[in-house]
Scaffold this motif. Structure first.
Motif, PDB file in Angstrom:
ATOM      1  N   MET A   1       3.992 -14.694 -14.575  1.00 28.84           N
ATOM      2  CA  MET A   1       2.670 -14.636 -13.935  1.00 28.84           C
ATOM      3  C   MET A   1       1.828 -13.544 -14.597  1.00 28.84           C
ATOM      4  SD  MET A   1       1.678 -13.855  -9.924  1.00 28.84           S
ATOM      5  CE  MET A   1       2.330 -15.404  -9.310  1.00 28.84           C
ATOM      6  N   LEU A   2       0.565 -13.849 -14.849  1.00 25.02           N
ATOM      7  CA  LEU A   2      -0.343 -12.869 -15.415  1.00 25.02           C
ATOM      8  C   LEU A   2      -0.760 -11.848 -14.350  1.00 25.02           C
ATOM      9  CD1 LEU A   2      -2.692 -15.236 -17.456  1.00 25.02           C
ATOM     10  CD2 LEU A   2      -0.806 -13.827 -18.340  1.00 25.02           C
ATOM     11  N   LEU A   3      -1.089 -10.648 -14.814  1.00 28.52           N
ATOM     12  CA  LEU A   3      -1.537  -9.612 -13.883  1.00 28.52           C
ATOM     13  C   LEU A   3      -2.769 -10.060 -13.110  1.00 28.52           C
ATOM     14  CD1 LEU A   3      -1.470  -6.777 -12.692  1.00 28.52           C
ATOM     15  CD2 LEU A   3      -2.541  -5.922 -14.791  1.00 28.52           C
ATOM     16  N   THR A   4      -3.679 -10.746 -13.765  1.00 28.09           N
ATOM     17  CA  THR A   4      -4.903 -11.207 -13.100  1.00 28.09           C
ATOM     18  C   THR A   4      -4.622 -12.260 -12.034  1.00 28.09           C
ATOM     19  OG1 THR A   4      -5.210 -12.709 -14.978  1.00 28.09           O
ATOM     20  CG2 THR A   4      -6.456 -10.636 -14.992  1.00 28.09           C
ATOM     21  N   ASP A   5      -3.484 -12.920 -12.118  1.00 26.26           N
ATOM     22  CA  ASP A   5      -3.073 -13.856 -11.056  1.00 26.26           C
ATOM     23  C   ASP A   5      -2.249 -13.145  -9.987  1.00 26.26           C
ATOM     24  OD1 ASP A   5      -4.248 -16.050 -12.360  1.00 26.26           O
ATOM     25  OD2 ASP A   5      -2.465 -16.311 -13.614  1.00 26.26           O
ATOM     26  N   TRP A   6      -1.454 -12.185 -10.427  1.00 28.61           N
ATOM     27  CA  TRP A   6      -0.564 -11.459  -9.510  1.00 28.61           C
ATOM     28  C   TRP A   6      -1.343 -10.622  -8.505  1.00 28.61           C
ATOM     29  CZ3 TRP A   6       0.353  -6.164  -8.840  1.00 28.61           C
ATOM     30  CH2 TRP A   6       1.504  -5.832  -8.116  1.00 28.61           C
ATOM     31  N   LEU A   7      -2.397  -9.928  -8.958  1.00 26.90           N
ATOM     32  CA  LEU A   7      -3.144  -9.037  -8.073  1.00 26.90           C
ATOM     33  C   LEU A   7      -3.753  -9.766  -6.867  1.00 26.90           C
ATOM     34  CD1 LEU A   7      -4.911  -6.595 -10.566  1.00 26.90           C
ATOM     35  CD2 LEU A   7      -3.315  -5.962  -8.749  1.00 26.90           C
ATOM     36  N   PRO A   8      -4.469 -10.867  -7.039  1.00 29.27           N
ATOM     37  CA  PRO A   8      -4.994 -11.567  -5.849  1.00 29.27           C
ATOM     38  C   PRO A   8      -3.892 -12.041  -4.911  1.00 29.27           C
ATOM     39  CG  PRO A   8      -6.078 -12.352  -7.845  1.00 29.27           C
ATOM     40  CD  PRO A   8      -4.926 -11.499  -8.292  1.00 29.27           C
ATOM     41  N   ASP A   9      -2.770 -12.440  -5.467  1.00 26.56           N
ATOM     42  CA  ASP A   9      -1.672 -12.937  -4.640  1.00 26.56           C
ATOM     43  C   ASP A   9      -1.108 -11.838  -3.743  1.00 26.56           C
ATOM     44  OD1 ASP A   9       0.505 -14.912  -3.951  1.00 26.56           O
ATOM     45  OD2 ASP A   9       1.718 -13.333  -4.891  1.00 26.56           O
ATOM     46  N   VAL A  10      -0.805 -10.664  -4.313  1.00 24.13           N
ATOM     47  CA  VAL A  10      -0.211  -9.605  -3.489  1.00 24.13           C
ATOM     48  C   VAL A  10      -1.220  -9.012  -2.525  1.00 24.13           C
ATOM     49  CG1 VAL A  10       1.589  -9.055  -5.164  1.00 24.13           C
ATOM     50  CG2 VAL A  10      -0.569  -7.806  -5.248  1.00 24.13           C
ATOM     51  N   TRP A  11      -2.468  -8.892  -2.934  1.00 17.37           N
ATOM     52  CA  TRP A  11      -3.461  -8.330  -2.021  1.00 17.37           C
ATOM     53  C   TRP A  11      -3.743  -9.276  -0.852  1.00 17.37           C
ATOM     54  CZ3 TRP A  11      -5.269  -3.738  -0.921  1.00 17.37           C
ATOM     55  CH2 TRP A  11      -5.183  -2.716  -1.875  1.00 17.37           C
ATOM     56  N   ALA A  12      -3.660 -10.579  -1.090  1.00 13.19           N
ATOM     57  CA  ALA A  12      -3.872 -11.535  -0.001  1.00 13.19           C
ATOM     58  C   ALA A  12      -2.816 -11.396   1.078  1.00 13.19           C
ATOM     59  CB  ALA A  12      -3.880 -12.953  -0.560  1.00 13.19           C
ATOM     60  N   ARG A  13      -1.647 -10.894   0.701  1.00 14.00           N
ATOM     61  CA  ARG A  13      -0.548 -10.747   1.663  1.00 14.00           C
ATOM     62  C   ARG A  13      -0.369  -9.311   2.151  1.00 14.00           C
ATOM     63  NH1 ARG A  13       4.354 -11.952  -0.900  1.00 14.00           N
ATOM     64  NH2 ARG A  13       3.452 -12.032  -2.993  1.00 14.00           N
ATOM     65  N   THR A  14      -1.231  -8.421   1.682  1.00 17.93           N
ATOM     66  CA  THR A  14      -1.079  -7.004   2.038  1.00 17.93           C
ATOM     67  C   THR A  14      -1.542  -6.730   3.460  1.00 17.93           C
ATOM     68  OG1 THR A  14      -1.258  -6.230  -0.249  1.00 17.93           O
ATOM     69  CG2 THR A  14      -1.860  -4.665   1.497  1.00 17.93           C
ATOM     70  N   HIS A  15      -0.673  -6.076   4.201  1.00 18.74           N
ATOM     71  CA  HIS A  15      -0.976  -5.658   5.574  1.00 18.74           C
ATOM     72  C   HIS A  15      -1.172  -4.147   5.651  1.00 18.74           C
ATOM     73  CE1 HIS A  15       0.067  -4.472   9.749  1.00 18.74           C
ATOM     74  NE2 HIS A  15      -0.516  -5.615  10.074  1.00 18.74           N
ATOM     75  N   THR A  16      -0.461  -3.411   4.798  1.00 20.83           N
ATOM     76  CA  THR A  16      -0.494  -1.946   4.805  1.00 20.83           C
ATOM     77  C   THR A  16      -0.480  -1.430   3.371  1.00 20.83           C
ATOM     78  OG1 THR A  16       0.777  -1.897   6.869  1.00 20.83           O
ATOM     79  CG2 THR A  16       0.692   0.153   5.598  1.00 20.83           C
ATOM     80  N   ALA A  17      -1.282  -0.420   3.126  1.00 22.50           N
ATOM     81  CA  ALA A  17      -1.232   0.290   1.843  1.00 22.50           C
ATOM     82  C   ALA A  17      -0.858   1.741   2.124  1.00 22.50           C
ATOM     83  CB  ALA A  17      -2.573   0.222   1.125  1.00 22.50           C
ATOM     84  N   ARG A  18       0.041   2.269   1.308  1.00 19.41           N
ATOM     85  CA  ARG A  18       0.448   3.663   1.474  1.00 19.41           C
ATOM     86  C   ARG A  18       0.259   4.417   0.163  1.00 19.41           C
ATOM     87  NH1 ARG A  18       5.286   1.221   4.396  1.00 19.41           N
ATOM     88  NH2 ARG A  18       4.703   1.337   6.597  1.00 19.41           N
ATOM     89  N   LEU A  19      -0.231   5.633   0.303  1.00 21.22           N
ATOM     90  CA  LEU A  19      -0.290   6.545  -0.830  1.00 21.22           C
ATOM     91  C   LEU A  19       0.962   7.402  -0.777  1.00 21.22           C
ATOM     92  CD1 LEU A  19      -4.047   7.558  -0.677  1.00 21.22           C
ATOM     93  CD2 LEU A  19      -2.945   6.242  -2.490  1.00 21.22           C
ATOM     94  N   LEU A  20       1.771   7.301  -1.819  1.00 28.70           N
ATOM     95  CA  LEU A  20       3.052   7.987  -1.872  1.00 28.70           C
ATOM     96  C   LEU A  20       3.012   9.110  -2.896  1.00 28.70           C
ATOM     97  CD1 LEU A  20       5.341   4.822  -1.960  1.00 28.70           C
ATOM     98  CD2 LEU A  20       4.523   6.067   0.065  1.00 28.70           C
ATOM     99  N   ALA A  21       3.759  10.157  -2.632  1.00 23.39           N
ATOM    100  CA  ALA A  21       3.831  11.282  -3.562  1.00 23.39           C
ATOM    101  C   ALA A  21       4.484  10.847  -4.867  1.00 23.39           C
ATOM    102  CB  ALA A  21       4.623  12.425  -2.936  1.00 23.39           C
ATOM    103  N   GLY A  22       4.019  11.436  -5.958  1.00 28.36           N
ATOM    104  CA  GLY A  22       4.669  11.217  -7.240  1.00 28.36           C
ATOM    105  C   GLY A  22       4.146  10.025  -8.005  1.00 28.36           C
ATOM    106  N   GLY A  23       4.563   9.973  -9.279  1.00 24.48           N
ATOM    107  CA  GLY A  23       4.154   8.897 -10.153  1.00 24.48           C
ATOM    108  C   GLY A  23       5.317   8.026 -10.565  1.00 24.48           C
ATOM    109  N   LEU A  24       5.360   7.673 -11.845  1.00 27.43           N
ATOM    110  CA  LEU A  24       6.347   6.706 -12.323  1.00 27.43           C
ATOM    111  C   LEU A  24       7.792   7.145 -12.120  1.00 27.43           C
ATOM    112  CD1 LEU A  24       4.636   5.585 -15.636  1.00 27.43           C
ATOM    113  CD2 LEU A  24       4.982   4.206 -13.592  1.00 27.43           C
ATOM    114  N   PHE A  25       8.041   8.430 -12.230  1.00 25.29           N
ATOM    115  CA  PHE A  25       9.418   8.912 -12.166  1.00 25.29           C
ATOM    116  C   PHE A  25       9.679   9.703 -10.889  1.00 25.29           C
ATOM    117  CE2 PHE A  25       8.054   8.980 -16.720  1.00 25.29           C
ATOM    118  CZ  PHE A  25       8.639   7.771 -17.064  1.00 25.29           C
ATOM    119  N   GLY A  26       8.991   9.332  -9.816  1.00 28.82           N
ATOM    120  CA  GLY A  26       9.109  10.065  -8.556  1.00 28.82           C
ATOM    121  C   GLY A  26      10.248   9.632  -7.672  1.00 28.82           C
ATOM    122  N   GLY A  27      11.073   8.702  -8.142  1.00 34.53           N
ATOM    123  CA  GLY A  27      12.193   8.245  -7.345  1.00 34.53           C
ATOM    124  C   GLY A  27      11.862   6.975  -6.576  1.00 34.53           C
ATOM    125  N   PRO A  28      12.834   6.429  -5.826  1.00 33.23           N
ATOM    126  CA  PRO A  28      12.622   5.193  -5.065  1.00 33.23           C
ATOM    127  C   PRO A  28      11.438   5.319  -4.101  1.00 33.23           C
ATOM    128  CG  PRO A  28      14.947   5.788  -5.106  1.00 33.23           C
ATOM    129  CD  PRO A  28      14.210   6.945  -5.680  1.00 33.23           C
TER     130      PRO A  28
END
Length: 277
Positions: A1-28
Protein backbone atom coordinates in the motif's frame (compact mmCIF):
# COMPACT_ATOMS: atom_id res chain seq x y z
CA UNK A 1 0.00 0.00 0.00
CA UNK A 2 1.24 3.49 -0.84
CA UNK A 3 1.63 6.05 1.92
CA UNK A 4 -0.91 8.30 0.20
CA UNK A 5 -3.45 5.46 0.42
CA UNK A 6 -2.45 4.34 3.91
CA UNK A 7 -2.90 7.75 5.57
CA UNK A 8 -6.61 8.23 4.70
CA UNK A 9 -7.32 4.65 5.74
CA UNK A 10 -5.79 4.89 9.23
CA UNK A 11 -7.13 8.37 9.92
CA UNK A 12 -10.65 7.26 8.97
CA UNK A 13 -10.44 4.67 11.74
CA UNK A 14 -8.69 6.87 14.30
CA UNK A 15 -10.54 7.41 17.57
CA UNK A 16 -7.64 8.69 19.71
CA UNK A 17 -4.33 10.37 18.99
CA UNK A 18 -1.57 10.44 21.58
CA UNK A 19 1.63 12.42 21.73
CA UNK A 20 4.27 10.11 23.17
CA UNK A 21 7.70 10.94 24.53
CA UNK A 22 10.68 10.16 22.36
CA UNK A 23 11.36 9.54 18.71
CA UNK A 24 12.38 6.58 16.58
CA UNK A 25 14.48 4.88 19.23
CA UNK A 26 12.34 5.69 22.27
CA UNK A 27 11.30 2.11 22.92
CA UNK A 28 7.93 0.33 22.54
CA UNK A 29 5.04 2.77 22.10
CA UNK A 30 2.99 1.04 24.79
CA UNK A 31 5.68 1.75 27.38
CA UNK A 32 6.21 5.43 26.65
CA UNK A 33 5.07 8.43 28.62
CA UNK A 34 1.87 9.92 27.22
CA UNK A 35 2.37 13.68 26.88
CA UNK A 36 -1.13 14.40 25.57
CA UNK A 37 -4.27 12.59 24.42
CA UNK A 38 -6.64 13.98 21.80
CA UNK A 39 -10.15 12.54 21.35
CA UNK A 40 -12.18 15.61 20.37
CA UNK A 41 -13.32 15.10 16.77
CA UNK A 42 -12.68 18.68 15.69
CA UNK A 43 -9.19 18.69 17.17
CA UNK A 44 -8.44 15.32 15.59
CA UNK A 45 -9.53 16.74 12.24
CA UNK A 46 -7.19 19.69 12.73
CA UNK A 47 -4.32 17.39 13.66
CA UNK A 48 -4.99 15.22 10.62
CA UNK A 49 -4.92 18.25 8.34
CA UNK A 50 -1.70 19.55 9.88
CA UNK A 51 0.18 16.24 9.69
CA UNK A 52 -0.97 14.90 6.31
CA UNK A 53 -1.08 17.97 4.04
CA UNK A 54 2.09 19.11 2.34
CA UNK A 55 4.85 17.84 0.08
CA UNK A 56 6.42 14.40 0.34
CA UNK A 57 10.18 14.64 -0.04
CA UNK A 58 11.03 11.12 -1.20
CA UNK A 59 13.73 11.05 1.48
CA UNK A 60 14.10 10.91 5.26
CA UNK A 61 15.64 13.13 7.92
CA UNK A 62 18.61 11.46 9.59
CA UNK A 63 17.63 12.41 13.16
CA UNK A 64 15.39 10.21 15.35
CA UNK A 65 12.84 12.99 15.79
CA UNK A 66 10.34 13.33 18.57
CA UNK A 67 7.78 13.46 19.97
CA UNK A 68 5.89 10.54 18.42
CA UNK A 69 2.29 10.85 17.26
CA UNK A 70 0.42 7.55 17.64
CA UNK A 71 -3.07 6.78 16.31
CA UNK A 72 -5.50 4.31 17.94
CA UNK A 73 -8.86 2.86 16.93
CA UNK A 74 -12.03 2.67 19.02
CA UNK A 75 -10.72 -0.45 20.76
CA UNK A 76 -7.46 1.34 21.61
CA UNK A 77 -5.42 -0.70 19.15
CA UNK A 78 -2.48 1.01 17.51
CA UNK A 79 -3.08 1.94 13.88
CA UNK A 80 0.15 3.72 13.05
CA UNK A 81 2.57 6.38 14.18
CA UNK A 82 4.73 9.25 13.03
CA UNK A 83 7.71 11.12 14.40
CA UNK A 84 7.93 14.90 14.36
CA UNK A 85 11.21 16.19 12.96
CA UNK A 86 11.94 19.81 13.73
CA UNK A 87 9.71 22.59 12.44
CA UNK A 88 7.25 21.14 9.97
CA UNK A 89 8.56 17.70 9.04
CA UNK A 90 6.55 14.56 9.79
CA UNK A 91 7.67 11.00 9.13
CA UNK A 92 4.87 8.42 8.98
CA UNK A 93 5.93 4.81 9.60
CA UNK A 94 9.45 5.64 8.52
CA UNK A 95 10.83 2.10 8.33
CA UNK A 96 7.95 1.14 6.05
CA UNK A 97 7.51 4.14 3.75
CA UNK A 98 10.76 6.16 4.07
CA UNK A 99 9.11 9.32 2.76
CA UNK A 100 9.01 12.38 5.02
CA UNK A 101 6.31 15.03 4.67
CA UNK A 102 7.12 18.73 4.69
CA UNK A 103 3.81 19.97 6.03
CA UNK A 104 1.93 22.83 4.42
CA UNK A 105 1.47 24.78 7.67
CA UNK A 106 4.58 24.24 9.84
CA UNK A 107 3.89 27.12 12.22
CA UNK A 108 0.32 25.95 12.85
CA UNK A 109 1.59 22.44 13.58
CA UNK A 110 4.27 23.70 15.95
CA UNK A 111 1.74 25.85 17.81
CA UNK A 112 -0.70 22.94 18.00
CA UNK A 113 1.98 20.74 19.57
CA UNK A 114 2.88 23.47 22.06
CA UNK A 115 -0.78 23.79 23.07
CA UNK A 116 -0.69 20.11 23.98
CA UNK A 117 2.33 20.42 26.20
CA UNK A 118 5.23 19.81 23.83
CA UNK A 119 8.07 21.99 25.10
CA UNK A 120 11.15 23.39 23.36
CA UNK A 121 9.47 24.12 20.04
CA UNK A 122 10.53 27.76 19.96
CA UNK A 123 13.71 27.10 18.01
CA UNK A 124 11.57 26.18 15.02
CA UNK A 125 9.61 29.43 15.28
CA UNK A 126 12.53 31.79 15.81
CA UNK A 127 14.25 31.55 12.42
CA UNK A 128 11.07 31.95 10.31
CA UNK A 129 10.09 35.07 12.27
CA UNK A 130 13.60 36.49 11.88
CA UNK A 131 13.32 36.05 8.12
CA UNK A 132 9.81 37.52 8.02
CA UNK A 133 10.89 40.64 9.90
CA UNK A 134 14.22 40.99 8.10
CA UNK A 135 16.64 40.71 11.02
CA UNK A 136 19.06 38.19 9.53
CA UNK A 137 22.73 39.17 9.61
CA UNK A 138 23.64 41.32 6.64
CA UNK A 139 26.36 40.04 4.36
CA UNK A 140 29.58 42.00 4.59
CA UNK A 141 28.75 43.71 7.91
CA UNK A 142 30.38 42.97 11.28
CA UNK A 143 28.71 40.18 13.22
CA UNK A 144 29.07 42.15 16.46
CA UNK A 145 28.28 45.81 17.04
CA UNK A 146 31.54 47.77 16.97
CA UNK A 147 32.43 50.07 19.83
CA UNK A 148 31.90 53.82 19.39
CA UNK A 149 28.99 53.42 16.98
CA UNK A 150 26.13 55.44 18.51
CA UNK A 151 24.08 55.22 15.29
CA UNK A 152 23.90 51.44 15.69
CA UNK A 153 22.60 51.80 19.24
CA UNK A 154 19.91 54.16 17.96
CA UNK A 155 19.01 51.81 15.10
CA UNK A 156 18.55 48.96 17.56
CA UNK A 157 16.47 51.22 19.80
CA UNK A 158 18.68 50.58 22.82
CA UNK A 159 17.05 52.50 25.69
CA UNK A 160 18.49 56.01 25.70
CA UNK A 161 19.30 55.78 29.41
CA UNK A 162 21.81 53.00 28.65
CA UNK A 163 23.46 54.29 25.49
CA UNK A 164 26.22 56.35 27.09
CA UNK A 165 27.30 53.31 29.13
CA UNK A 166 27.26 50.95 26.16
CA UNK A 167 28.58 53.02 23.27
CA UNK A 168 32.18 52.14 24.11
CA UNK A 169 31.45 48.43 24.58
CA UNK A 170 31.51 46.20 21.50
CA UNK A 171 28.70 43.70 21.11
CA UNK A 172 30.80 40.64 21.87
CA UNK A 173 32.09 42.27 25.07
CA UNK A 174 28.60 43.38 26.09
CA UNK A 175 27.82 39.70 26.57
CA UNK A 176 30.57 39.45 29.17
CA UNK A 177 29.98 42.54 31.30
CA UNK A 178 30.56 41.90 35.02
CA UNK A 179 27.44 41.50 37.11
CA UNK A 180 27.87 44.79 38.95
CA UNK A 181 27.70 46.70 35.65
CA UNK A 182 24.65 44.73 34.54
CA UNK A 183 22.98 45.50 37.87
CA UNK A 184 23.77 49.21 37.45
CA UNK A 185 22.27 49.16 33.94
CA UNK A 186 19.12 47.47 35.23
CA UNK A 187 18.76 50.05 38.01
CA UNK A 188 19.27 52.95 35.60
CA UNK A 189 16.62 51.58 33.26
CA UNK A 190 14.22 51.09 36.16
CA UNK A 191 14.58 54.78 36.98
CA UNK A 192 13.49 55.86 33.50
CA UNK A 193 10.99 53.02 32.99
CA UNK A 194 9.54 52.35 36.47
CA UNK A 195 6.64 50.20 35.23
CA UNK A 196 7.93 46.61 34.85
CA UNK A 197 5.79 45.77 31.79
CA UNK A 198 7.03 48.90 30.01
CA UNK A 199 10.59 47.99 30.95
CA UNK A 200 10.11 44.50 29.57
CA UNK A 201 8.68 46.00 26.38
CA UNK A 202 11.72 48.17 25.63
CA UNK A 203 14.08 45.29 26.36
CA UNK A 204 12.18 42.88 24.10
CA UNK A 205 12.09 45.53 21.39
CA UNK A 206 15.89 45.85 21.66
CA UNK A 207 16.46 42.10 21.73
CA UNK A 208 14.23 41.50 18.71
CA UNK A 209 16.18 44.01 16.59
CA UNK A 210 19.57 42.37 17.04
CA UNK A 211 20.98 40.67 13.92
CA UNK A 212 20.37 36.93 13.97
CA UNK A 213 22.03 34.64 14.85
CA UNK A 214 25.42 35.83 16.12
CA UNK A 215 24.63 39.12 17.84
CA UNK A 216 21.13 38.06 18.88
CA UNK A 217 22.14 34.77 20.48
CA UNK A 218 25.71 35.22 21.63
CA UNK A 219 26.62 38.91 21.56
CA UNK A 220 24.60 41.84 22.81
CA UNK A 221 21.61 39.52 23.08
CA UNK A 222 23.20 37.86 26.10
CA UNK A 223 23.28 41.22 27.88
CA UNK A 224 19.63 41.94 27.10
CA UNK A 225 18.59 38.54 28.41
CA UNK A 226 20.48 39.23 31.64
CA UNK A 227 18.55 42.48 31.99
CA UNK A 228 15.27 40.66 31.31
CA UNK A 229 16.17 38.22 34.08
CA UNK A 230 15.63 41.04 36.58
CA UNK A 231 11.92 41.17 35.69
CA UNK A 232 9.04 38.85 36.64
CA UNK A 233 8.14 36.48 33.83
CA UNK A 234 4.51 37.63 33.98
CA UNK A 235 5.55 41.14 32.95
CA UNK A 236 7.67 39.80 30.11
CA UNK A 237 4.73 37.71 28.85
CA UNK A 238 2.36 40.66 29.04
CA UNK A 239 4.77 42.85 27.07
CA UNK A 240 5.29 40.16 24.44
CA UNK A 241 1.56 39.53 23.99
CA UNK A 242 0.63 43.20 23.64
CA UNK A 243 3.65 44.44 21.74
CA UNK A 244 4.61 44.61 18.05
CA UNK A 245 6.06 41.64 16.14
CA UNK A 246 9.63 42.66 16.94
CA UNK A 247 8.85 42.28 20.65
CA UNK A 248 7.49 38.80 19.94
CA UNK A 249 10.79 38.02 18.22
CA UNK A 250 12.65 39.24 21.30
CA UNK A 251 10.45 37.04 23.48
CA UNK A 252 11.24 33.97 21.36
CA UNK A 253 14.94 34.80 21.66
CA UNK A 254 14.54 34.91 25.44
CA UNK A 255 12.45 31.72 25.48
CA UNK A 256 14.90 29.62 23.51
CA UNK A 257 17.32 30.02 26.43
CA UNK A 258 14.76 28.91 29.05
CA UNK A 259 14.01 25.36 30.23
CA UNK A 260 10.33 25.67 29.23
CA UNK A 261 9.14 27.86 26.38
CA UNK A 262 5.42 27.05 26.38
CA UNK A 263 4.20 30.19 28.17
CA UNK A 264 6.01 32.48 25.74
CA UNK A 265 4.78 30.53 22.72
CA UNK A 266 1.21 30.81 23.99
CA UNK A 267 1.62 34.55 24.57
CA UNK A 268 2.84 35.31 21.06
CA UNK A 269 0.85 32.64 19.18
CA UNK A 270 -1.67 35.13 17.72
CA UNK A 271 1.19 37.19 16.28
CA UNK A 272 2.88 34.12 14.83
CA UNK A 273 -0.34 32.87 13.26
CA UNK A 274 -0.84 36.24 11.58
CA UNK A 275 2.71 36.60 10.27
CA UNK A 276 3.74 33.01 9.52
CA UNK A 277 0.50 31.51 8.21
Amino acid sequence: MLLTDWLPDVWARTHTARLLAGGLFGGPLAEREIRAEIVDRARLATLRELTTTGRFTGDICRCPGGPTLALYDADDRILGSATIHGHGSVSWERSRFRDDLDVAAPTALTLFLSEYGVANVVGGLLAPLVRELGYDERSGEPQFRPASAPAVLAERQVPEALRDDLVGVAGNLAAELPQDRVTALAERLATTEPVPVARAAVLLNWLGRLPFPTEALWGEGALVRRLLATLPEADLLAAAASGPPVAALGALNWAVHQPDDRAVVAAVAPILRRLLA
